[in-house]
Design an enzyme around this catalytic site. Structure first.
Site, PDB file in Angstrom:
ATOM      1  N   THR A 194      -2.686   0.406   4.887  1.00 12.63           N
ATOM      2  CA  THR A 194      -3.842   0.768   5.703  1.00 12.63           C
ATOM      3  C   THR A 194      -3.497   2.006   6.512  1.00 12.63           C
ATOM      4  OG1 THR A 194      -4.564  -1.525   5.789  1.00 12.63           O
ATOM      5  CG2 THR A 194      -5.463  -0.026   7.459  1.00 12.63           C
ATOM      6  N   THR A 221       0.982  -5.288   3.079  1.00 15.25           N
ATOM      7  CA  THR A 221       1.003  -6.747   3.100  1.00 15.25           C
ATOM      8  C   THR A 221       1.433  -7.279   1.737  1.00 15.25           C
ATOM      9  OG1 THR A 221      -0.735  -6.818   4.769  1.00 15.25           O
ATOM     10  CG2 THR A 221      -0.394  -8.827   3.460  1.00 15.25           C
ATOM     11  N   TYR A 233       2.725 -14.450   7.285  1.00 17.59           N
ATOM     12  CA  TYR A 233       2.362 -13.070   6.987  1.00 17.59           C
ATOM     13  C   TYR A 233       3.668 -12.346   6.705  1.00 17.59           C
ATOM     14  CZ  TYR A 233       1.447  -8.194   7.971  1.00 17.59           C
ATOM     15  OH  TYR A 233       1.387  -6.838   7.887  1.00 17.59           O
ATOM     16  N   HIS A 282      -1.624  -2.035  -0.997  1.00 17.46           N
ATOM     17  CA  HIS A 282      -2.201  -0.896  -0.281  1.00 17.46           C
ATOM     18  C   HIS A 282      -1.526  -0.760   1.079  1.00 17.46           C
ATOM     19  CE1 HIS A 282      -4.421  -4.374   1.225  1.00 17.46           C
ATOM     20  NE2 HIS A 282      -4.581  -3.677   2.352  1.00 17.46           N
ATOM     21  N   GLU A 297       6.228 -13.098   9.822  1.00 17.99           N
ATOM     22  CA  GLU A 297       5.867 -13.761  11.077  1.00 17.99           C
ATOM     23  C   GLU A 297       4.796 -14.798  10.770  1.00 17.99           C
ATOM     24  OE1 GLU A 297       2.496 -10.850  12.919  1.00 17.99           O
ATOM     25  OE2 GLU A 297       4.549 -10.070  12.970  1.00 17.99           O
ATOM     26  N   HIS A 313       2.520  -0.379   6.999  1.00 22.26           N
ATOM     27  CA  HIS A 313       3.113  -1.452   6.205  1.00 22.26           C
ATOM     28  C   HIS A 313       2.216  -1.759   5.004  1.00 22.26           C
ATOM     29  CE1 HIS A 313       0.020  -3.486   8.516  1.00 22.26           C
ATOM     30  NE2 HIS A 313      -0.005  -4.372   7.518  1.00 22.26           N
TER      31      HIS A 313
END
Length: 173
Positions: free
Chosen positions: A120, A51, A17, A118, A151, A49
């Site tokens: 969140t 992704t 991730y 995007h 991570e 953050h």
């Protein structure tokens, strides 16, 4: 120089991730968006953050640091997720698309048809119709990406792992 996989040395490939993080001014601007929308269960500033990689396979891609890359919040949408009504800010960013493509070129997997950058803003927001509150916003909102974090992929995160309830934010309003 060692590759990311050589440094991480995964015994079992749990995946990777990787996300992009914003500067303080961007986090404050996003917090203002959360406030204007009146969302419940907002994502806290330190957890905001975007992704980049959510791959079930670890790939050889180091997270970047010491960067200053532009992104723009251009829309807000409600997505139905395992965490309930999730409110996201849709981003425009050549940088994020480039990093996603780097990950895919390195062999990453992706569970969705298209990559849609995007941030969140809230999980389990209880907002049923986003169009009514979306008109309160002045878009676009300029943001700055300053680093990436990576991570092992954790498919079992709870909503408490990724949010901070508004009553714990210390706001007086």
């Amino acid at each position: 120089m060692k590759s990311f996989i050589e440094v991480a040395k995964p015994v079992v490939d749990s995946g990777i991730y990787m996300c992009a993080k914003f500067d303080q001014a961007s986090c404050e601007a996003l917090a203002q968006v959360q406030k204007l929308l009146g969302v419940e269960n907002p994502v806290s500033a330190e957890k905001l953050h975007t992704t980049i990689v959510y791959s079930r396979k670890t790939v050889d891609l180091f997270p970047a640091s010491g960067i200053s890359e532009p992104a723009r919040l251009v829309d807000v949408e409600k997505w139905d997720t395992k965490y309930g009504n999730t409110i996201v800010g849709v981003l425009e960013s050549d940088y994020l698309h480039s990093r996603f493509n780097d990950a895919m070129d390195a062999g990453a997997t992706y569970d969705f048809d298209n990559y849609k950058p995007h941030v969140t803003l809230a999980y389990d927001s209880r907002i049923e119709d986003i169009s009514g509150v979306k008109r309160l916003l002045t878009l676009p909102v300029d943001l700055t990406i300053i680093k990436e974090d990576a991570e092992s992929l954790d498919l079992d995160k709870t909503v408490e792992d990724i949010t901070e309830h508004i009553e714990h934010r210390g706001e007086s309003s």
